[in-house]
Write a protein that holds these residues in place. Structure first.
Motif, PDB file in Angstrom:
ATOM      1  N   TYR A   1       3.697   2.431  -4.205  1.00 33.78           N
ATOM      2  CA  TYR A   1       3.307   1.098  -4.655  1.00 33.78           C
ATOM      3  C   TYR A   1       2.350   0.437  -3.658  1.00 33.78           C
ATOM      4  O   TYR A   1       1.326  -0.154  -4.045  1.00 33.78           O
ATOM      5  N   ILE A   2       2.653   0.546  -2.370  1.00 31.18           N
ATOM      6  CA  ILE A   2       1.839  -0.110  -1.351  1.00 31.18           C
ATOM      7  C   ILE A   2       0.459   0.524  -1.225  1.00 31.18           C
ATOM      8  O   ILE A   2      -0.550  -0.176  -1.090  1.00 31.18           O
ATOM      9  N   VAL A   3       0.392   1.866  -1.290  1.00 26.47           N
ATOM     10  CA  VAL A   3      -0.905   2.533  -1.099  1.00 26.47           C
ATOM     11  C   VAL A   3      -1.745   2.565  -2.379  1.00 26.47           C
ATOM     12  O   VAL A   3      -2.924   2.910  -2.333  1.00 26.47           O
TER      13      VAL A   3
ATOM     14  N   ASP B   1       0.165  10.468   1.515  1.00 24.42           N
ATOM     15  CA  ASP B   1       0.581   9.069   1.376  1.00 24.42           C
ATOM     16  C   ASP B   1       0.894   8.450   2.735  1.00 24.42           C
ATOM     17  O   ASP B   1       0.662   7.252   2.945  1.00 24.42           O
ATOM     18  N   ARG B   2       1.429   9.225   3.660  1.00 22.74           N
ATOM     19  CA  ARG B   2       1.684   8.710   5.008  1.00 22.74           C
ATOM     20  C   ARG B   2       0.383   8.249   5.653  1.00 22.74           C
ATOM     21  O   ARG B   2       0.320   7.198   6.299  1.00 22.74           O
ATOM     22  N   ARG B   3      -0.659   9.060   5.494  1.00 25.47           N
ATOM     23  CA  ARG B   3      -1.958   8.728   6.107  1.00 25.47           C
ATOM     24  C   ARG B   3      -2.583   7.500   5.456  1.00 25.47           C
ATOM     25  O   ARG B   3      -3.179   6.657   6.133  1.00 25.47           O
ATOM     26  N   LYS B   4      -2.449   7.382   4.143  1.00 18.64           N
ATOM     27  CA  LYS B   4      -2.950   6.187   3.458  1.00 18.64           C
ATOM     28  C   LYS B   4      -2.209   4.944   3.943  1.00 18.64           C
ATOM     29  O   LYS B   4      -2.810   3.882   4.154  1.00 18.64           O
ATOM     30  N   LEU B   5      -0.909   5.092   4.120  1.00 20.65           N
ATOM     31  CA  LEU B   5      -0.084   3.979   4.575  1.00 20.65           C
ATOM     32  C   LEU B   5      -0.490   3.556   5.985  1.00 20.65           C
ATOM     33  O   LEU B   5      -0.591   2.360   6.283  1.00 20.65           O
ATOM     34  N   TYR B   6      -0.729   4.535   6.831  1.00 13.84           N
ATOM     35  CA  TYR B   6      -1.135   4.221   8.205  1.00 13.84           C
ATOM     36  C   TYR B   6      -2.451   3.445   8.206  1.00 13.84           C
ATOM     37  O   TYR B   6      -2.619   2.484   8.974  1.00 13.84           O
ATOM     38  N   LYS B   7      -3.387   3.836   7.358  1.00 16.92           N
ATOM     39  CA  LYS B   7      -4.669   3.134   7.311  1.00 16.92           C
ATOM     40  C   LYS B   7      -4.481   1.663   6.940  1.00 16.92           C
ATOM     41  O   LYS B   7      -5.180   0.786   7.457  1.00 16.92           O
TER      42      LYS B   7
ATOM     43  N   SER C   1      12.961   4.901  -4.814  1.00 17.42           N
ATOM     44  CA  SER C   1      13.057   5.653  -3.563  1.00 17.42           C
ATOM     45  C   SER C   1      12.081   5.048  -2.554  1.00 17.42           C
ATOM     46  O   SER C   1      11.176   4.283  -2.909  1.00 17.42           O
ATOM     47  N   PHE C   2      12.247   5.416  -1.289  1.00 13.68           N
ATOM     48  CA  PHE C   2      11.311   4.932  -0.278  1.00 13.68           C
ATOM     49  C   PHE C   2       9.896   5.424  -0.599  1.00 13.68           C
ATOM     50  O   PHE C   2       8.914   4.695  -0.421  1.00 13.68           O
ATOM     51  N   HIS C   3       9.806   6.662  -1.104  1.00 13.21           N
ATOM     52  CA  HIS C   3       8.489   7.177  -1.487  1.00 13.21           C
ATOM     53  C   HIS C   3       7.876   6.341  -2.606  1.00 13.21           C
ATOM     54  O   HIS C   3       6.673   6.050  -2.594  1.00 13.21           O
ATOM     55  N   ASN C   4       8.689   5.932  -3.581  1.00 12.78           N
ATOM     56  CA  ASN C   4       8.177   5.062  -4.648  1.00 12.78           C
ATOM     57  C   ASN C   4       7.604   3.767  -4.073  1.00 12.78           C
ATOM     58  O   ASN C   4       6.550   3.291  -4.506  1.00 12.78           O
ATOM     59  N   PHE C   5       8.300   3.219  -3.086  1.00 11.63           N
ATOM     60  CA  PHE C   5       7.848   1.985  -2.440  1.00 11.63           C
ATOM     61  C   PHE C   5       6.511   2.204  -1.734  1.00 11.63           C
ATOM     62  O   PHE C   5       5.591   1.390  -1.846  1.00 11.63           O
ATOM     63  N   VAL C   6       6.391   3.337  -1.035  1.00  9.44           N
ATOM     64  CA  VAL C   6       5.135   3.669  -0.358  1.00  9.44           C
ATOM     65  C   VAL C   6       4.024   3.851  -1.386  1.00  9.44           C
ATOM     66  O   VAL C   6       2.891   3.386  -1.192  1.00  9.44           O
TER      67      VAL C   6
END
Length: 290
Positions: free
Chosen positions: A185-187, A264-270, A178-183
């Motif tokens: 992984y990145i964070v 997770d959105r906030r971690k991704l933004y950082k 899922s897109f969340h799974n991808f996020v």
């Protein structure tokens, strides 16, 4: 700056063509955020130079960033290597344009040969680019992305057991993160601790150095491409390929992030914050604030 110089500057702002003022602002933003960073063509290592393509005939250095119209820019540069009249860039198949042997890279040049050519790059809203990378590489993966990334993500964040080790050429629904799974992984701090981000989702500022003559945006791709070709005195010789409907539009970002928790959105933004700042993209408050 004295009063006369300020007056001249103001006159330029109000009388210069819109795109010139736009370019000035984009380049000023890069210089502002890169101030104090000792990074230039003369001290980059060969890994950094892998994404700097040189066209000696036309005096061009193109810094390509994956998922930012780089396929069509590579098509255009391949066309410019042919004899005039230049062929249609779209006559070159997409699966062929990413082969390094088609281009001369800046790493192939000695220091004295790294001349002052017109240097350009194109950038994109960081979250839109990330969604595009997910759609292209997580949902429509090939062997490289399946075995190197999809399989890991499925096991680590979707808790799937018995995920096939080898890619067999099929794309099954249950083998798509899922897109969340991808996020996730990145964070995950482990991801970049052991290896740099894959170029398709590596931060844009990590692909570049700060001195550019032209900074284009994916959101105004056709107009920016037209102005760049005019700047290179190629506007009558070749046409940049037309844009098709972008399936990863800015308006759909909220929908993509609905399944991603705000933490997770906030971690991704950082992780991508510098890209937002460096290239003039606004902070997506609707995704990050309660």
């Amino acid at each position: 700056m004295n009063d006369f110089a300020k007056l001249i500057s103001l006159v330029f702002v109000f009388t210069a063509p819109k795109y010139l003022e736009q370019q000035r602002l984009r380049k000023d933003l890069l210089r502002k955020h890169c101030a104090g960073v000792n990074q230039s063509l003369f001290n980059l290592n060969n890994i950094d130079l892998n994404n700097l393509i040189v066209d000696d005939q036309h005096g061009i250095i193109y810094c390509y960033i994956p998922k930012v119209a780089c396929t069509n820019w590579k098509r255009t540069l391949i066309a410019l290597k042919q004899n005039e009249p230049y062929p249609d860039p779209m006559s070159f198949k997409s699966n062929m344009v990413h082969k390094f042997d088609r281009f001369r890279l800046l790493k192939h040049y000695s220091m004295p040969e790294r001349k002052h050519y017109t240097k350009f790059l194109f950038v994109r809203d960081p979250f839109v680019r990330l969604i595009s990378a997910y759609r292209d590489k997580m949902l429509n993966y090939d062997q490289y992305f399946y075995e190197g990334y999809v399989r890991v993500i499925l096991q680590r964040y979707k808790n799937q057991k018995n995920v096939p080790v080898k890619y067999n050429g099929t794309k099954r629904t249950y083998l798509k993160p899922s897109f969340h799974n991808f996020v996730q992984y990145i964070v995950d701090p482990r991801t970049e601790k052991y290896a740099p981000f894959e170029p398709h989702w590596r931060q844009m500022h990590r692909h570049i150095y700060q001195k550019y003559d032209f900074v284009g945006h994916q959101e105004s791709l056709q107009e920016d491409a037209r102005q760049l070709l005019k700047m290179l005195k190629l506007e009558d010789a070749i046409k940049f390929p037309p844009s098709y409907e972008n399936m990863t539009s800015g308006n759909s970002v909220m929908e993509w992030f609905q399944g991603v928790p705000i933490e997770d959105r906030r971690k991704l933004y950082k992780i991508y914050e510098k890209d937002f700042q460096l290239f003039g993209y606004r902070r997506p408050t609707e995704l990050l604030d309660d």
